[in-house]
Motif scaffolding. Structure first.
Motif, short mmCIF file in Angstrom:
data_model
loop_
_atom_site.label_atom_id
_atom_site.label_comp_id
_atom_site.label_asym_id
_atom_site.label_seq_id
_atom_site.Cartn_x
_atom_site.Cartn_y
_atom_site.Cartn_z
N THR A 17 -32.09 -27.85 94.93
CA THR A 17 -32.65 -29.66 95.11
C THR A 17 -30.68 -30.04 94.57
OG1 THR A 17 -34.46 -30.16 94.30
CG2 THR A 17 -32.86 -31.63 95.22
N ALA A 18 -29.72 -29.71 94.48
CA ALA A 18 -28.00 -30.33 94.67
C ALA A 18 -28.09 -29.10 96.19
CB ALA A 18 -27.33 -29.54 93.57
N ILE A 19 -28.47 -27.85 95.74
CA ILE A 19 -27.20 -27.51 96.84
C ILE A 19 -27.96 -28.28 98.54
CG2 ILE A 19 -26.92 -25.29 98.64
CD1 ILE A 19 -26.85 -23.86 95.49
N VAL A 20 -29.26 -28.49 98.76
CA VAL A 20 -29.49 -29.25 99.85
C VAL A 20 -29.29 -30.13 100.59
CG1 VAL A 20 -31.93 -29.89 100.49
CG2 VAL A 20 -32.41 -27.54 99.36
N LEU A 21 -29.75 -31.17 99.39
CA LEU A 21 -28.57 -32.75 99.30
C LEU A 21 -27.25 -32.35 100.33
CD1 LEU A 21 -30.93 -34.33 96.08
CD2 LEU A 21 -30.83 -34.30 98.63
N ARG A 22 -26.63 -31.39 99.69
CA ARG A 22 -25.23 -30.98 100.11
C ARG A 22 -25.26 -30.76 101.66
NH1 ARG A 22 -21.75 -27.01 98.22
NH2 ARG A 22 -23.51 -25.81 97.40
N LEU A 23 -25.95 -30.01 101.64
CA LEU A 23 -25.97 -29.24 102.91
C LEU A 23 -27.10 -29.95 104.32
CD1 LEU A 23 -26.15 -25.19 101.97
CD2 LEU A 23 -24.17 -27.05 102.71
N ILE A 24 -27.79 -30.81 103.66
CA ILE A 24 -29.44 -31.13 104.65
C ILE A 24 -28.51 -32.18 105.87
CG2 ILE A 24 -29.72 -33.45 103.60
CD1 ILE A 24 -32.12 -31.06 105.27
N GLY A 25 -26.79 -32.79 105.46
CA GLY A 25 -26.93 -33.83 106.40
C GLY A 25 -25.96 -33.01 107.32
N ASP A 26 -25.18 -31.88 107.43
CA ASP A 26 -24.97 -31.34 108.33
C ASP A 26 -25.76 -30.50 108.86
OD1 ASP A 26 -21.75 -31.65 107.70
OD2 ASP A 26 -22.22 -30.29 105.98
N ARG A 27 -26.73 -29.88 108.38
CA ARG A 27 -27.56 -29.14 109.35
C ARG A 27 -28.82 -30.39 110.08
NH1 ARG A 27 -29.27 -25.09 104.70
NH2 ARG A 27 -27.61 -23.88 104.85
N ILE A 28 -28.66 -31.69 109.96
CA ILE A 28 -29.42 -32.04 111.45
C ILE A 28 -28.68 -32.36 111.99
CG2 ILE A 28 -30.46 -34.98 110.77
CD1 ILE A 28 -31.46 -34.52 107.96
N GLU A 29 -27.08 -33.20 111.59
CA GLU A 29 -26.40 -33.09 112.85
C GLU A 29 -26.38 -32.29 113.30
OE1 GLU A 29 -21.83 -33.56 113.30
OE2 GLU A 29 -22.45 -33.72 111.30
N ASP A 30 -25.96 -30.58 113.59
CA ASP A 30 -26.43 -29.81 113.62
C ASP A 30 -27.37 -29.09 115.07
OD1 ASP A 30 -24.97 -26.60 115.22
OD2 ASP A 30 -26.66 -26.38 114.48
N TYR A 31 -28.47 -29.89 114.47
CA TYR A 31 -30.45 -29.33 115.11
C TYR A 31 -30.25 -30.55 116.39
CZ TYR A 31 -35.44 -29.43 115.64
OH TYR A 31 -36.57 -29.07 115.73
N ASN A 32 -29.47 -31.75 115.76
CA ASN A 32 -30.11 -32.98 117.12
C ASN A 32 -28.60 -32.39 117.92
OD1 ASN A 32 -31.83 -33.95 115.93
ND2 ASN A 32 -30.54 -35.57 114.47
N GLU A 33 -27.61 -32.29 117.51
CA GLU A 33 -26.73 -31.95 118.44
C GLU A 33 -26.54 -30.83 119.86
OE1 GLU A 33 -22.89 -33.64 117.00
OE2 GLU A 33 -23.40 -35.52 116.22
N ASN A 34 -26.48 -29.96 118.26
CA ASN A 34 -25.89 -27.95 119.22
C ASN A 34 -27.36 -27.77 119.51
OD1 ASN A 34 -23.23 -29.19 119.19
ND2 ASN A 34 -23.73 -28.55 116.54
N HIS A 35 -28.75 -27.38 118.95
CA HIS A 35 -29.60 -26.85 118.56
C HIS A 35 -30.46 -27.55 120.25
CE1 HIS A 35 -32.32 -23.71 116.75
NE2 HIS A 35 -33.41 -25.16 117.13
N PRO A 36 -30.82 -25.92 120.61
CA PRO A 36 -31.66 -26.02 121.96
C PRO A 36 -33.16 -25.99 121.51
CG PRO A 36 -30.66 -23.87 121.85
CD PRO A 36 -30.09 -24.49 120.70
N HIS A 37 -34.18 -27.07 122.41
CA HIS A 37 -34.92 -27.68 122.28
C HIS A 37 -35.50 -27.28 122.88
CE1 HIS A 37 -34.39 -30.56 118.33
NE2 HIS A 37 -33.19 -30.11 119.06
#
Length: 56
Positions: A17-37
């Motif tokens: 869980t500690a690793i998930v919480l550390r990385l989740i913000g960057d992944r959400i940002e990438d998903y919303n700013e760069n990831h094609p939908h």
């Protein structure tokens, strides 16, 4: 949310869980700013919003 899980969480091993919480913000940002939908004609949400505000 299914796509986010598939593309970001299941691809990379996240041992605790500690690793998930550390990385989740960057992944959400990438998903919303760069990831094609597909529902946004293969644009990221940020690109989609920019295109809509430019034409308004």
């Amino acid at each position: 949310m299914h796509t986010f899980k598939r593309d970001y969480l299941q691809v990379n091993p996240l041992p605790d869980t500690a690793i998930v919480l550390r990385l989740i913000g960057d992944r959400i940002e990438d998903y919303n700013e760069n990831h094609p939908h597909s529902g946004l004609k293969w644009r990221s949400p940020l690109e989609f919003i920019r295109a809509k505000t430019e034409t308004a």
